[in-house]
Design a protein around this motif. Structure first.
Motif, PDB file in Angstrom:
ATOM      1  N   MET A  91      -9.007  -2.147   1.890  1.00  0.00           N
ATOM      2  CA  MET A  91      -8.362  -3.425   2.144  1.00  0.00           C
ATOM      3  C   MET A  91      -6.852  -3.319   1.963  1.00  0.00           C
ATOM      4  N   PHE A  92      -6.454  -2.580   0.923  1.00  0.00           N
ATOM      5  CA  PHE A  92      -5.046  -2.446   0.612  1.00  0.00           C
ATOM      6  C   PHE A  92      -4.682  -0.965   0.453  1.00  0.00           C
ATOM      7  N   VAL A  93      -3.394  -0.679   0.523  1.00  0.00           N
ATOM      8  CA  VAL A  93      -2.916   0.655   0.161  1.00  0.00           C
ATOM      9  C   VAL A  93      -3.059   0.774  -1.350  1.00  0.00           C
ATOM     10  N   VAL A  94      -3.883   1.725  -1.789  1.00  0.00           N
ATOM     11  CA  VAL A  94      -4.201   1.841  -3.210  1.00  0.00           C
ATOM     12  C   VAL A  94      -3.519   3.030  -3.871  1.00  0.00           C
ATOM     13  N   ALA A  95      -2.824   3.850  -3.081  1.00  0.00           N
ATOM     14  CA  ALA A  95      -2.117   5.008  -3.637  1.00  0.00           C
ATOM     15  C   ALA A  95      -0.971   5.359  -2.709  1.00  0.00           C
ATOM     16  N   GLY A  96       0.042   6.007  -3.257  1.00  0.00           N
ATOM     17  CA  GLY A  96       1.224   6.324  -2.475  1.00  0.00           C
ATOM     18  C   GLY A  96       0.956   7.237  -1.299  1.00  0.00           C
ATOM     19  N   MET A  97      -0.105   8.051  -1.388  1.00  0.00           N
ATOM     20  CA  MET A  97      -0.369   9.018  -0.335  1.00  0.00           C
ATOM     21  C   MET A  97      -1.193   8.452   0.818  1.00  0.00           C
ATOM     22  N   SER A 103       8.752   8.852  -0.608  1.00  0.00           N
ATOM     23  CA  SER A 103       8.654   7.404  -0.420  1.00  0.00           C
ATOM     24  C   SER A 103       8.470   6.729  -1.767  1.00  0.00           C
ATOM     25  N   VAL A 104       8.703   5.428  -1.787  1.00  0.00           N
ATOM     26  CA  VAL A 104       8.306   4.576  -2.903  1.00  0.00           C
ATOM     27  C   VAL A 104       7.381   3.535  -2.277  1.00  0.00           C
ATOM     28  N   GLN A 105       6.075   3.735  -2.456  1.00  0.00           N
ATOM     29  CA  GLN A 105       5.070   2.970  -1.747  1.00  0.00           C
ATOM     30  C   GLN A 105       4.548   1.803  -2.588  1.00  0.00           C
ATOM     31  N   LYS A 106       4.484   0.638  -1.955  1.00  0.00           N
ATOM     32  CA  LYS A 106       3.860  -0.523  -2.583  1.00  0.00           C
ATOM     33  C   LYS A 106       2.343  -0.332  -2.591  1.00  0.00           C
ATOM     34  N   CYS A 107       1.692  -0.629  -3.716  1.00  0.00           N
ATOM     35  CA  CYS A 107       0.244  -0.450  -3.852  1.00  0.00           C
ATOM     36  C   CYS A 107      -0.375  -1.650  -4.562  1.00  0.00           C
ATOM     37  N   VAL A 108      -1.641  -1.893  -4.289  1.00  0.00           N
ATOM     38  CA  VAL A 108      -2.409  -2.926  -4.990  1.00  0.00           C
ATOM     39  C   VAL A 108      -3.788  -2.376  -5.316  1.00  0.00           C
ATOM     40  N   ARG A 109      -4.172  -2.503  -6.568  1.00  0.00           N
ATOM     41  CA  ARG A 109      -5.537  -2.185  -7.004  1.00  0.00           C
ATOM     42  C   ARG A 109      -6.036  -3.324  -7.878  1.00  0.00           C
ATOM     43  N   THR A 110      -7.271  -3.755  -7.644  1.00  0.00           N
ATOM     44  CA  THR A 110      -7.802  -4.872  -8.434  1.00  0.00           C
ATOM     45  C   THR A 110      -9.114  -4.523  -9.131  1.00  0.00           C
ATOM     46  N   LEU A 111      -9.528  -3.263  -9.099  1.00  0.00           N
ATOM     47  CA  LEU A 111     -10.782  -2.889  -9.762  1.00  0.00           C
ATOM     48  C   LEU A 111     -10.711  -3.127 -11.265  1.00  0.00           C
ATOM     49  N   THR A 165      12.380  13.912   4.067  1.00  0.00           N
ATOM     50  CA  THR A 165      12.643  12.724   4.872  1.00  0.00           C
ATOM     51  C   THR A 165      12.243  11.488   4.078  1.00  0.00           C
ATOM     52  N   VAL A 166      13.155  10.520   3.956  1.00  0.00           N
ATOM     53  CA  VAL A 166      12.858   9.283   3.241  1.00  0.00           C
ATOM     54  C   VAL A 166      12.039   8.373   4.164  1.00  0.00           C
ATOM     55  N   VAL A 167      10.815   8.035   3.743  1.00  0.00           N
ATOM     56  CA  VAL A 167       9.901   7.212   4.538  1.00  0.00           C
ATOM     57  C   VAL A 167       9.779   5.843   3.873  1.00  0.00           C
ATOM     58  N   PRO A 168      10.086   4.751   4.579  1.00  0.00           N
ATOM     59  CA  PRO A 168       9.959   3.425   3.982  1.00  0.00           C
ATOM     60  C   PRO A 168       8.514   3.128   3.578  1.00  0.00           C
ATOM     61  N   SER A 169       8.339   2.246   2.618  1.00  0.00           N
ATOM     62  CA  SER A 169       6.998   1.866   2.186  1.00  0.00           C
ATOM     63  C   SER A 169       6.237   1.229   3.335  1.00  0.00           C
ATOM     64  N   ALA A 170       4.959   1.613   3.483  1.00  0.00           N
ATOM     65  CA  ALA A 170       4.082   0.950   4.443  1.00  0.00           C
ATOM     66  C   ALA A 170       3.680  -0.413   3.879  1.00  0.00           C
ATOM     67  N   PRO A 171       3.262  -1.361   4.729  1.00  0.00           N
ATOM     68  CA  PRO A 171       2.777  -2.648   4.217  1.00  0.00           C
ATOM     69  C   PRO A 171       1.576  -2.455   3.305  1.00  0.00           C
ATOM     70  N   LEU A 172       1.335  -3.440   2.453  1.00  0.00           N
ATOM     71  CA  LEU A 172       0.207  -3.366   1.530  1.00  0.00           C
ATOM     72  C   LEU A 172      -1.133  -3.404   2.247  1.00  0.00           C
ATOM     73  N   ILE A 173      -1.187  -4.021   3.419  1.00  0.00           N
ATOM     74  CA  ILE A 173      -2.434  -4.064   4.188  1.00  0.00           C
ATOM     75  C   ILE A 173      -2.673  -2.688   4.776  1.00  0.00           C
ATOM     76  N   SER A 174      -3.777  -2.067   4.356  1.00  0.00           N
ATOM     77  CA  SER A 174      -4.039  -0.693   4.774  1.00  0.00           C
ATOM     78  C   SER A 174      -4.503  -0.630   6.221  1.00  0.00           C
ATOM     79  N   GLN A 175      -4.053   0.386   6.931  1.00  0.00           N
ATOM     80  CA  GLN A 175      -4.531   0.641   8.288  1.00  0.00           C
ATOM     81  C   GLN A 175      -5.853   1.400   8.286  1.00  0.00           C
ATOM     82  N   ASP A 176      -6.219   1.924   7.122  1.00  0.00           N
ATOM     83  CA  ASP A 176      -7.501   2.610   6.975  1.00  0.00           C
ATOM     84  C   ASP A 176      -8.593   1.542   6.901  1.00  0.00           C
ATOM     85  N   PRO A 177      -9.567   1.543   7.839  1.00  0.00           N
ATOM     86  CA  PRO A 177     -10.586   0.492   7.839  1.00  0.00           C
ATOM     87  C   PRO A 177     -11.477   0.503   6.611  1.00  0.00           C
ATOM     88  N   THR A 178     -11.465   1.598   5.841  1.00  0.00           N
ATOM     89  CA  THR A 178     -12.293   1.655   4.640  1.00  0.00           C
ATOM     90  C   THR A 178     -11.589   1.077   3.417  1.00  0.00           C
TER      91      THR A 178
END
Length: 877
Positions: free
Chosen positions: A35-41, A61-69, A20-33
């Motif tokens: 800040m951003f989606v940091v990996a496709g999974m 999916s092709v997921q948008k991700c942001v990492r700043t470490l 099933t093709v799943v659209p990318s989730a927004p960069l703002i992570s729903q995981d409270p731990t």
């Protein structure tokens, strides 16, 4: 092959394989731990852990991700980018290693004309987790890769997790050999610049615990289902297929590099330092575009701060390239045009994004211009080197980047004391961990405060008086400059002079009021967002205040007295510490407010009760001695010569204020408010002493009436205990200890009786045994009250009484628990307690395991205990 085309081929391929093709989730992570989606999974974690049922068995999916470490590595390597796209294919208990390896090889090596990516199979390598013989077998079975191009690697390289509690598992990575011109022979183990990782196949089957390190952490147990989580870096594959040198030169990013080159008049590829700056601009502008499109706005906190940093680093890099004029409009438009084919939704949000980006650019440009004026003056007064203090002031007060300071200083034949600057930065970071200032001042951007600071320094007259008259220079509401604040509104007020103390030096801000013709403001907090500027956080309780109005500040006298008592008490306790422990017990931090003080100090061991009592006594003797408390201004060299203590982590001007209590007994550099005689402190009552890190301790105390009230409450408590125990006050402690010992003795007797009662169940359980595969099998859910220890003892006792057996007992305690014992004969038949515990635990929604002869498991769903025991029994034979 364009990046958008690679994305399309990926999704088409896996859709053809039943995903099933799943659209990318927004960069703002729903995981409270996060800040951003940091990996496709990340969006799929609830399905992998079994928290939520997966709505599909296979997904892609092709997921948008942001990492700043690794933000400081951006532009310097071929593979570090803050925004990236992760192509992923996922299986939730459907297929596992064999299929994942087959899919990856087919898509990578199939010819372009057949929908594949066309990689030469002779240039592909694979790595596997060191113990994963199964994966190696599938690589040799499913692909044409030879064994010599498969390398085993340890947990650091080939075991994947999020770094916190959650799914984890061994992985197999695919690398592309760029050729001998890029490095040494020998595969990924030899050179990861030549051999570029393009795809990671994670065999997600375990749940890891919090804590640990990258290559050592606790495994809690197996996930409910074996899952597949793969990630192929879209940018990495794009730069390899497009024949460019790094991820910054692909079609979605290179136009920004070309724009930066055109704006600066410099040629990309000519000077490495300039190339890095161009790549930073390209990466950060694209990242900012994607973040802002997903709703992130620049601010001083959290996600907004990360975005602001990206934008400011872009402006900084442009300045270092010699670009002085604003150019975000051009750069953001170019980035949008490069990305819109892959993300058409960028068109809809672009007007808003551009508006916010231009406002941030304008604000930071003003900050830079102000900083340049300060820097120019400092350069004119420097001989060989610009001081680290000046460089830090430029960074801290004006947001002026250090590398721009260094470059301008070098142009003027000066060096910069980077060692001192780095030390001051490190000290600031340490203070920031416990400092909530950013949350208190309304969230306005640094440039707004800098503009008010440019109007002049706020004169603080609170040492001499509790009241003064002044003028309203500016107002803020929700971080924006406004001309008026009306009744009921919260905001910030800036005055030319004030008597209200701003939080600093460990002392909390004054409470009080600001009044004028037709308005009254309750002061909630006072901060110094930039040096020399007092920001009064207020609530308008009456009328309306406007810019330019005359205003009178009035400090709450009781609050100020309490604050002065607490701050002077801090100095007294510090001096007492140094008297009792020695001069090495130096203060490293403090906080005080009316009625309370805490002081952090350098010390390696906990203080004994006797030492704490001695410190408390020395402090109160100093208070009783009615020592004079005075303050005077002098130069910093004079203060140091006078023996004044400068506190760790603080920076000082050339003119400093020295506060002394009892002359040389206590002399410290301090800007706080104090009593005039030590007796006015009243009383100090030490309440606790604890560790706050390696080599640092914290002492806390109540001060003045708060100390008296606390001691009175303790006295009343002892009196009540005396009455209830029918014992004199002097005998209360002994009576309580005696009662506690009687209670512990009774608890031991009860535990012994309960254990005996539990073990008494063993004969009855033995009679329930049934024959399965030649073994005596006992499986029972116990409903009587029983503890974990009793359940374990009972399981072992039943096994002792029953030869050639498997005993499986379960009980619902705080959570469902299962115990399994397997006899030697059962083990010889391949029936191990640890495996049966895992089977039962999986049904209960948890994990378990142990040795072959005895194991324990559990979960979260007590209602499934019967099914869990049945599953374990079924696994026997």
């Amino acid at each position: 092959m364009k990046t958008a085309e690679i994305k399309r081929r990926w999704l088409d391929y896996f859709e053809s394989k039943g995903h099933t093709v799943v659209p990318s989730a927004p960069l703002i992570s729903q995981d409270p731990t996060l800040m951003f989606v940091v990996a496709g999974m990340v969006p799929f974690i609830p399905y992998m852990t079994g928290v939520l049922p997966a709505p599909y068995s296979r997904a892609t999916s092709v997921q948008k991700c942001v990492r700043t470490l690794d933000i400081d590595e951006v532009g310097k390597t071929t593979r570090h980018g803050t925004f990236f796209q992760m192509n992923g294919n996922f299986s939730f208990g459907d297929y596992f290693k064999k299929e994942a390896i087959g899919f990856a090889w087919e898509l990578l090596t199939n010819p372009v004309e057949q929908g594949g990516l066309g990689f030469d199979p002779k240039r592909l390598w694979a790595t596997v987790y060191q113990d994963d013989d199964e994966a190696i077998g599938y690589w040799l079975e499913q692909t044409s890769i030879p064994a010599e191009r498969i390398q085993r690697r340890g947990m650091r390289d080939n075991y994947w997790s999020t770094g916190q509690r959650g799914p984890a598992g061994p992985c197999s990575e695919i690398y592309f050999d760029r050729g001998p011109e890029y490095g040494a022979e020998g595969g990924p183990e030899a050179d990861e610049d030549r051999y570029i990782e393009i795809w990671n196949l994670v065999f997600m089957q375990y749940e890891r615990a919090d804590g640990g390190t990258k290559d050592h952490f606790e495994i809690l147990g197996e996930l409910p289902k074996k899952n597949i989580d793969t990630g192929m870096g879209l940018e990495r594959v794009a730069f390899l297929l497009q024949g460019v040198e790094n991820i910054y030169e692909i079609d979605q990013v290179r136009p920004l590099i070309d724009a930066a080159a055109k704006l600066s008049g410099k040629r990309y590829g000519a000077v490495e330092a300039d190339d890095v700056r161009m790549r930073v601009i390209a990466d950060h502008i694209r990242s900012a575009l994607m973040l802002m499109s997903d709703g992130v706005t620049p601010s001083n906190e959290g996600r907004g701060y990360i975005l602001r940093r990206l934008l400011r680093r872009s402006v900084r890099s442009l300045r270092l390239l010699g670009v002085q004029r604003p150019c975000f409009e051009e750069l953001f438009t170019i980035s949008k045009n490069a990305m819109v084919e892959a993300y058409p939704e960028l068109e809809e949000s672009f007007e808003r994004v551009l508006r916010n980006a231009l406002a941030e650019e304008a604000g930071f440009t003003r900050t830079l211009d102000t900083g340049l004026q300060v820097l120019s003056e400092a350069i004119s007064q420097s001989a060989k080197e610009l001081s680290g203090e000046v460089a830090f002031q430029l960074h801290d007060t004006f947001g002026f980047p250090i590398d721009l300071t260094v470059e301008i200083a070098e142009e003027n034949g000066l060096g910069v004391d980077r060692a001192k600057f780095d030390l001051l930065m490190q000290e600031q970071k340490q203070r920031a961990k416990s400092d909530a200032k950013a949350k208190k001042v309304g969230g306005a951007g640094l440039q707004v405060y800098s503009e008010f600071r440019a109007l002049g320094e706020t004169r603080f007259l609170g040492y001499q008086s509790l009241e003064t008259s002044g003028s309203v220079l500016g107002l803020l509401h929700e971080g924006e400059s406004v001309s008026a604040l009306s009744q009921g509104q919260l905001g910030e007020v800036f005055l030319d002079q004030t008597t209200l103390y701003a939080e600093s030096g460990g002392q909390s801000a004054d409470a009080g009021w600001i009044r004028g013709d037709g308005f009254e403001l309750e002061v909630l907090d006072v901060q110094k967002p930039v040096k020399g500027l007092f920001a009064h956080r207020v609530r308008v309780t009456r009328g309306q205040v406007v810019v330019g109005a005359a205003a009178q500040t009035q400090v709450d006298a009781d609050w100020r007295l309490g604050a002065a008592q607490a701050h002077s008490a801090t100095h007294v306790v510090h001096a007492a510490l140094r008297q009792v422990l020695g001069p090495e017990a130096l203060q490293s931090g403090s906080f005080n407010k009316p009625g309370y003080m805490r002081l952090d100090f350098s010390w390696t061991a906990a203080l004994s009760e006797e030492t704490k009592s001695e410190i408390e006594e020395v402090s109160n003797l100093a208070i009783r001695a009615d020592l004079a408390v005075s303050a005077q201004f002098m130069s910093l060299p004079e203060a140091k010569k006078w023996g004044a203590v400068a506190l760790f982590g603080e920076t000082y001007d050339e003119e400093v204020r020295v506060v002394q209590v009892g002359g040389p007994w206590s002399r410290e550099l301090c800007g706080g408010t104090h009593v005039s005689r030590s007796s006015q402190i009243g009383l100090v009552s030490v309440t606790s002493e604890s560790s706050v890190g390696s080599g640092s301790r914290r002492i806390e105390a109540l001060v003045g009436l708060d100390a008296l009230h606390s001691l009175s409450a303790e006295r009343d408590l002892v009196r009540r205990l005396s009455v209830n125990l029918k014992a004199p006050v002097a005998e209360v402690e002994a009576r309580i200890m005696s009662s506690l010992e009687e209670l512990r003795s009774a608890q031991r007797r009860i535990a012994e009786l309960e254990s005996a009662q539990a073990l008494a169940l063993a004969p009855a359980l033995v009679t329930t045994a049934t024959k399965i595969a030649g073994l005596n099998v006992v499986s029972q859910e116990l409903t009587n009250p029983i503890s974990t220890d009793q359940l374990r003892a009972l399981t072992l006792e039943v096994a002792r009484q029953l030869p050639d057996c498997v005993v499986i007992l379960g009980a619902s305690l705080e959570k469902p628990v299962v115990m399994v014992s397997s006899s030697q004969k059962a083990q010889q038949q391949g029936i191990r307690a640890g495996e049966l515990a895992k089977v039962a635990s999986a049904v209960l929604g948890g994990g378990g395991g142990g040795k072959a002869d005895f194991a324990q498991g559990g979960g979260v769903d007590s209602a499934k205990m019967s099914a869990a025991l049945h599953a374990a029994v079924s696994a026997i034979g």
